[in-house]
Motif scaffolding. Structure first.
Motif, short mmCIF file in Angstrom:
data_model
loop_
_atom_site.label_atom_id
_atom_site.label_comp_id
_atom_site.label_asym_id
_atom_site.label_seq_id
_atom_site.Cartn_x
_atom_site.Cartn_y
_atom_site.Cartn_z
N GLY A 72 -45.07 -27.61 -23.43
CA GLY A 72 -46.23 -28.34 -23.90
C GLY A 72 -46.47 -28.18 -25.38
O GLY A 72 -46.84 -29.15 -26.07
N ILE A 73 -46.27 -26.97 -25.90
CA ILE A 73 -46.43 -26.75 -27.34
C ILE A 73 -45.48 -27.66 -28.10
O ILE A 73 -45.88 -28.35 -29.06
N CYS A 74 -44.22 -27.68 -27.70
CA CYS A 74 -43.23 -28.47 -28.43
C CYS A 74 -43.46 -29.96 -28.26
O CYS A 74 -43.24 -30.74 -29.19
N ALA A 75 -43.93 -30.38 -27.08
CA ALA A 75 -44.26 -31.80 -26.87
C ALA A 75 -45.40 -32.22 -27.79
O ALA A 75 -45.34 -33.27 -28.45
N ALA A 76 -46.45 -31.42 -27.85
CA ALA A 76 -47.62 -31.77 -28.64
C ALA A 76 -47.31 -31.77 -30.14
O ALA A 76 -47.72 -32.68 -30.87
N VAL A 77 -46.60 -30.74 -30.60
CA VAL A 77 -46.29 -30.66 -32.02
C VAL A 77 -45.34 -31.79 -32.42
O VAL A 77 -45.49 -32.40 -33.49
#
Length: 640
Positions: A72-77
């Motif tokens: 989720g972190i990488c998707a959002a960033v």
């Protein structure tokens, strides 16, 4: 599967279902939450008012990402950096998921291919490098804040913690909005978006949207999987509760709490070892053959009893004299889950796709952790090995975009352990760094959906090349897929040369492959500790960006480990090969002009952004690494 009941409860111990749902396992909807505050009798003495402030709010974003683990972190960033107004909704007070201080699982990836790593690059690499720069003490709570900072520093990204997406509001086959409950503020949010990405693992939002999914193990015949059971069943790999201990330098007593289970190692499989027990025992786990989400609280309380029972055995059985001075200094209370819902996409990835290294035209990520299927009975089936390491990969495999979006909900994507794959395929791809690559892929795809006003399926059908090229530019890697960005002006140079070369060829810097892999050299390496690199064009060319991929030794792992391992395969510091300082010059009207200088570089992908200039050449002055005697680069790009 038969499970042997050899645990005995302590005199006061009991295992019962939790009364209050955890945020991570709640299946609440707005019907269960009080949305009206007109009965509230709050008398605010300071304001002299009676009544509660508005606890029902709305917000609108372009991309809504649910779940703040590595995926989720990488998707959002990725979504935010590529231009979409994005929100990340996380149900815990910190981001990081299984890698956070609540669970402390090593953020593994492709850890060992032919005795070497094949480390993931892109956003997850950036996170792990930041941790090495800013967390030398290797503290998990500090790692929480490294990941938190990685999210909140993005200007186009909003983070909502302690917030669970509890129900999808639908408009036909599209998600219109997500109902979210923020426990700490007692606020019900309606979050509207154009694209939704469920990276929560359990996938409550996606499930309430009506997205098709399955749980359990496929039978051998459905996908011709050699490691699947003969017949399909409901088993899912278990959740683990970890702990750690510290040597106090003197004998330390231990008495188990009332809820501990008495553990004996009698009849246990020989692979149930206690090596490095001070850093936790990963096989203290419990699975489920039915509804593993509904069983979460029962299993959590079981695991707490099992953990203390095992520690009691280590401390008091007399079989571990080396544990005499050890004392527990951290005990987990939130189990790290491996498996629950797997949503159905246009493609279901299976065992042979991985072991036979199937080529996918829509490949967007890679993996290579072994087919590592944990014994679904977990510690309740100790006569079996804790994990069946079915297959060890000798090279990495591709992961397709068709497994990262919903088959029947048109604006829904996934990343992490809930993507479209079989149980056996999940046993490899569930590893967090692999999930992070999926996250970067769907976050980038979401921005294409916004820009092109299209669905994820249409990205696969019409814009897959654009997605792949953007991922490669952003330092992701796709096996057997070299970059060929038509906007990259470095590919149009009349000459590229360096002042010295020890290995590789300077022309490799524009060949589209950003790492050495499969025996192929794709780098240029200098002879000296300082070097110059020059690109020439036949006519003045307008340039405003120079992007460089330096060496961070992707053949060595840098994730944080509890044992602070530092050897040929794992490093516990900043990679010495990494470029520390450099500058870029442009030749304008026959004169060299400084365009940018970086003295404390902390990323593999180095970006120079400057006012557009018409140049006939670019010179890159490579000044210093973090300790290596020579400088190695993998790619140079230039853009207007």
């Amino acid at each position: 599967m038969k499970r042997r009941d050899f645990f005995k409860k302590g005199s006061k111990a009991a295992v019962v279902a939790g009364i209050l749902p955890l945020a991570t396992s709640s299946c609440a909807t707005q019907k269960n939450i009080a949305t009206s505050t007109n009965k509230d009798k709050w008398h605010h003495l300071g304001k002299g008012e009676i009544g509660l402030s508005n606890r029902i709010k709305e917000a609108t974003y372009e991309v809504v990402v649910v779940g703040g683990g590595a995926a989720g972190i990488c998707a959002a960033v990725a979504s935010a950096r590529n231009g979409a107004k994005t929100v990340l909704i996380q149900d815990r007070p910190m981001v990081g998921g299984n890698a956070s201080s609540e669970m402390r699982v090593h953020l593994n990836g492709v850890n060992n291919i032919k005795g070497k790593a094949e480390r993931e690059s892109g956003l997850i690499e950036e996170i792990l490098l930041q941790n090495r720069f800013n967390n030398e003490q290797e503290s998990f709570p500090v790692f929480d804040h490294i990941m938190y900072d990685f999210v909140v520093r993005e200007p186009n990204l909003t983070l909502m913690v302690n917030t669970q997406a509890i129900e999808a509001i639908m408009d036909g086959s599209k998600i219109k909005a997500a109902k979210c409950w923020q426990a700490t503020t007692e606020t019900l949010y309606t979050i509207t978006g154009k694209v939704f990405i469920d990276c929560s693992g359990d996938g409550l939002l996606a499930a309430t949207a009506g997205a098709e999914y399955r749980t359990g193990r496929e039978g051998k015949d459905e996908f011709n999987e050699s490691f699947a059971p003969e017949k399909a069943d409901g088993w899912q790999m278990g959740s683990t509760l970890l702990m750690s201990s510290v040597d106090m330098g003197r004998p330390m007593k231990y008495s188990p709490p009332s809820f501990a289970f008495k553990y004996t190692h009698e009849g246990a499989h020989k692979r149930r070892r206690f090596a490095n027990f001070q850093d936790g025992i990963w096989w203290i786990e419990v699975g489920s053959d039915d509804d593993i989400i509904a069983d979460a609280e029962v299993n959590r309380q079981k695991l707490m009893g099992y953990l203390h029972g095992v520690w009691d055995y280590i401390k008091n059985s007399g079989n571990f004299p080396e544990a005499e001075n050890q004392a527990l200094d951290w005990v987990g209370s939130l189990p790290a889950r491996r498996e629950s819902r797997r949503f159905i996409g246009d493609y279901i990835l299976s065992e042979k796709d991985m072991t036979e290294h199937k080529h996918f035209d829509d490949a967007v990520a890679f993996g290579g952790w072994s087919l590592d299927e944990h014994n679904p009975g977990g510690i309740e089936n100790v006569s079996e090995p804790p994990s069946y390491f079915h297959y060890h990969f000798k090279s990495i495999y591709q992961f397709p975009f068709g497994s990262l979006y919903s088959k029947n909900i048109s604006n829904l994507m996934f990343a992490g352990r809930n993507v479209s794959q079989t149980h056996i395929a999940l046993s490899s791809s569930r590893i967090m760094a692999t999930c992070a690559l999926q996250g970067q892929a769907v976050g980038t795809a979401a921005t294409i959906c916004i820009q092109k006003k299209c669905s994820p399926r249409e990205v696969r059908e019409k814009h897959i090349n654009a997605l792949q090229e953007q991922l490669l530019r952003d330092d992701a890697f796709i096996p057997n897929r070299p970059a060929n960005d038509e906007n990259d002006l470095a590919k149009q140079v009349s000459a590229i040369f360096a002042d010295s070369t020890s290995t590789g060829d300077v022309k490799n810097l524009t060949n589209g492959m950003s790492r050495d892999i499969d025996g192929q050299i794709n780098h240029w390496k200098s002879k000296n500790a300082k070097a110059e690199l020059q690109l020439e064009w036949d006519k003045p060319t307008t340039i405003s960006k120079v992007e460089i991929k330096c060496d961070t030794n992707l053949k060595r792992n840098i994730m944080m480990r509890k044992d602070s391992r530092n050897d040929d395969l794992y490093g516990n510091g900043v990679p010495k090969e990494m470029l520390k300082s450099l500058s870029v010059e442009g030749r304008i009207n026959g004169k060299w002009v400084i365009l940018g200088t970086i003295n404390q570089n902390k990323t593999r992908l180095i970006k120079f952004n400057f006012e557009a200039k018409k140049v006939t050449a670019i010179k890159i002055n490579l000044k210093e690494t973090y300790g290596a005697e020579k400088i190695k680069l993998f790619e140079v790009r230039c853009y207007t």
